[in-house]
Design a protein around this motif. Sequence first.
Motif, PDB file in Angstrom:
ATOM      1  N   ARG A  22     -22.305  44.644 -28.115  1.00 22.90           N
ATOM      2  CA  ARG A  22     -23.506  44.640 -27.269  1.00 22.90           C
ATOM      3  C   ARG A  22     -23.354  43.644 -26.119  1.00 22.90           C
ATOM      4  N   LEU A  23     -22.844  42.461 -26.418  1.00 27.81           N
ATOM      5  CA  LEU A  23     -22.637  41.450 -25.373  1.00 27.81           C
ATOM      6  C   LEU A  23     -21.636  41.925 -24.333  1.00 27.81           C
ATOM      7  N   LEU A  24     -20.496  42.447 -24.775  1.00 25.15           N
ATOM      8  CA  LEU A  24     -19.460  42.881 -23.835  1.00 25.15           C
ATOM      9  C   LEU A  24     -19.975  44.003 -22.935  1.00 25.15           C
ATOM     10  N   ASN A  25     -20.803  44.876 -23.479  1.00 20.05           N
ATOM     11  CA  ASN A  25     -21.397  45.930 -22.650  1.00 20.05           C
ATOM     12  C   ASN A  25     -22.308  45.327 -21.575  1.00 20.05           C
ATOM     13  N   SER A  26     -23.067  44.290 -21.935  1.00 20.61           N
ATOM     14  CA  SER A  26     -23.964  43.684 -20.948  1.00 20.61           C
ATOM     15  C   SER A  26     -23.175  42.923 -19.890  1.00 20.61           C
ATOM     16  N   LEU A  27     -22.056  42.332 -20.265  1.00 20.75           N
ATOM     17  CA  LEU A  27     -21.206  41.657 -19.274  1.00 20.75           C
ATOM     18  C   LEU A  27     -20.562  42.670 -18.329  1.00 20.75           C
ATOM     19  N   ALA A  28     -20.153  43.789 -18.884  1.00 23.46           N
ATOM     20  CA  ALA A  28     -19.513  44.814 -18.054  1.00 23.46           C
ATOM     21  C   ALA A  28     -20.492  45.434 -17.070  1.00 23.46           C
ATOM     22  N   SER A  29     -21.794  45.358 -17.362  1.00 20.66           N
ATOM     23  CA  SER A  29     -22.806  45.963 -16.490  1.00 20.66           C
ATOM     24  C   SER A  29     -23.299  45.015 -15.403  1.00 20.66           C
ATOM     25  N   GLN A  30     -22.739  43.807 -15.322  1.00 17.78           N
ATOM     26  CA  GLN A  30     -23.189  42.841 -14.329  1.00 17.78           C
ATOM     27  C   GLN A  30     -22.857  43.298 -12.911  1.00 17.78           C
ATOM     28  N   SER A  31     -23.779  43.063 -11.987  1.00 17.07           N
ATOM     29  CA  SER A  31     -23.486  43.363 -10.585  1.00 17.07           C
ATOM     30  C   SER A  31     -22.358  42.475 -10.066  1.00 17.07           C
ATOM     31  N   LEU A  32     -22.285  41.260 -10.595  1.00 15.37           N
ATOM     32  CA  LEU A  32     -21.146  40.383 -10.362  1.00 15.37           C
ATOM     33  C   LEU A  32     -20.356  40.358 -11.665  1.00 15.37           C
ATOM     34  N   ARG A  33     -19.414  41.254 -11.758  1.00  9.07           N
ATOM     35  CA  ARG A  33     -18.714  41.485 -13.025  1.00  9.07           C
ATOM     36  C   ARG A  33     -17.676  40.400 -13.279  1.00  9.07           C
ATOM     37  N   PRO A  34     -17.656  39.828 -14.481  1.00 12.15           N
ATOM     38  CA  PRO A  34     -16.615  38.851 -14.784  1.00 12.15           C
ATOM     39  C   PRO A  34     -15.219  39.449 -14.669  1.00 12.15           C
ATOM     40  N   THR A  35     -14.261  38.612 -14.325  1.00 13.33           N
ATOM     41  CA  THR A  35     -12.872  39.067 -14.260  1.00 13.33           C
ATOM     42  C   THR A  35     -12.395  39.531 -15.620  1.00 13.33           C
ATOM     43  N   ALA A  36     -12.799  38.796 -16.654  1.00 10.55           N
ATOM     44  CA  ALA A  36     -12.358  39.105 -18.016  1.00 10.55           C
ATOM     45  C   ALA A  36     -13.221  38.327 -18.992  1.00 10.55           C
ATOM     46  N   ALA A  37     -13.046  38.648 -20.268  1.00  9.44           N
ATOM     47  CA  ALA A  37     -13.641  37.872 -21.358  1.00  9.44           C
ATOM     48  C   ALA A  37     -12.524  37.449 -22.299  1.00  9.44           C
ATOM     49  N   VAL A  38     -12.628  36.246 -22.811  1.00  7.65           N
ATOM     50  CA  VAL A  38     -11.692  35.748 -23.814  1.00  7.65           C
ATOM     51  C   VAL A  38     -12.488  35.484 -25.080  1.00  7.65           C
ATOM     52  N   ILE A  39     -12.122  36.172 -26.144  1.00  7.12           N
ATOM     53  CA  ILE A  39     -12.874  36.100 -27.399  1.00  7.12           C
ATOM     54  C   ILE A  39     -12.032  35.430 -28.464  1.00  7.12           C
ATOM     55  N   CYS A  40     -12.575  34.346 -29.047  1.00  7.56           N
ATOM     56  CA  CYS A  40     -11.920  33.687 -30.175  1.00  7.56           C
ATOM     57  C   CYS A  40     -12.592  34.178 -31.450  1.00  7.56           C
ATOM     58  N   ASP A  41     -11.814  34.827 -32.304  1.00  6.64           N
ATOM     59  CA  ASP A  41     -12.313  35.361 -33.566  1.00  6.64           C
ATOM     60  C   ASP A  41     -12.165  34.286 -34.640  1.00  6.64           C
ATOM     61  N   ASN A  42     -13.300  33.752 -35.096  1.00  9.44           N
ATOM     62  CA  ASN A  42     -13.276  32.700 -36.115  1.00  9.44           C
ATOM     63  C   ASN A  42     -13.269  33.256 -37.527  1.00  9.44           C
ATOM     64  N   GLY A  43     -13.018  34.561 -37.684  1.00 11.90           N
ATOM     65  CA  GLY A  43     -12.959  35.169 -39.009  1.00 11.90           C
ATOM     66  C   GLY A  43     -11.671  34.858 -39.738  1.00 11.90           C
ATOM     67  N   TYR A  61      -8.070  38.905 -26.934  1.00  9.72           N
ATOM     68  CA  TYR A  61      -8.412  38.564 -28.310  1.00  9.72           C
ATOM     69  C   TYR A  61      -7.555  37.399 -28.782  1.00  9.72           C
ATOM     70  N   LEU A  62      -8.206  36.368 -29.332  1.00  6.98           N
ATOM     71  CA  LEU A  62      -7.504  35.216 -29.880  1.00  6.98           C
ATOM     72  C   LEU A  62      -7.959  34.989 -31.315  1.00  6.98           C
ATOM     73  N   SER A  63      -7.039  34.565 -32.161  1.00  7.81           N
ATOM     74  CA  SER A  63      -7.405  34.166 -33.513  1.00  7.81           C
ATOM     75  C   SER A  63      -6.373  33.177 -34.031  1.00  7.81           C
ATOM     76  N   SER A  64      -6.872  32.065 -34.560  1.00  3.50           N
ATOM     77  CA  SER A  64      -5.975  31.075 -35.157  1.00  3.50           C
ATOM     78  C   SER A  64      -5.766  31.352 -36.637  1.00  3.50           C
TER      79      SER A  64
END
Length: 302
Positions: A22-43, A61-64
């Motif tokens: 849901r968040l990524l969809n809202s970011l993609a719909s921005q009139s000023l669209r972000p260049t990218a998203a970096v997601i850290c998966d804490n799972g 996608y990042l995960s330690s």
Amino acid sequence: MVDTPSIVALVATRHRAPLLTRLLNSLASQSLRPTAAVICDNGPDPATADAVKNSPLPSHYLSSGKNLGFGGGLALAGQHALEKFPSLTHLLIVDDDAILSPSDLATLLSSMKKHSAGSIAPFLVDSEGKLQEAPEPTSWPLARAFRAVGQNLSAARALAPSGYPMAWCIGPCLLIDRSTWLRAGAPRSDMIAYGDDVEFSLRLSAAASAWAEPSVAVIHAPPAASTSGLPPPADTAHYKKFGILLQNLAFTCVTSPRPRHLPLYLPGNARRFLKTFGFTPANILELIRRYALGLLGLPPAP
């Protein structure tokens, strides 16, 4: 030459793939669209990896392989963003349970430039449009006025319709320029959670002027809180989380380069803790222990 902003969104998430989508969809719909998203998966969580893979916004996608906490996850994501996107101008910290309207990011950036701010935060509202949180102003009288209006968004906006200097904020949405991030340093990885966002935003406001923008109201819609089903005195998870928050706030009061009026909230949080869990000798001792450890400069142990 036109100064074109390059914004990279940073997200730390754990087992909440539907919210992340849901968040990524809202970011993609921005009139000023972000260049990218970096997601850290804490799972880590395979569903989170799939959500990133299927994102309408270019996403990394990042995960330690372990839970780094909110601050640790954002620090890792921020480091990756700075390395992979050397031309980025701004970093957007955003929770996986936030929802941005299409013009929100553009409005925040415009206000940020207008007020020469190094960081900027919006108002937060719930899914019904009720005020959930206003960024803390540097003015103590204004902070008290915000608390007096409760969840009335219109009344809160009327108190400072053109915005105001910000002391700190909580973490669901915060836009930071690159130089301010580098001067302040990344979010801490040793505070576990609950109050680490206050510590980080205080460092940002000490590094450069910070601004609150009331015209932007980002929806913060987390899932219903899960509890043990027991009354507060027996809800050990809630008890531990509250204790961590108390210790982190006290820790921030003594370690922040500019804590502002944060110490004024310590007595009220102490009363709230005892009101929630009971005025018992054990709880009074736990309250003293948490505040003492924090004031000695010790963050909570994992």
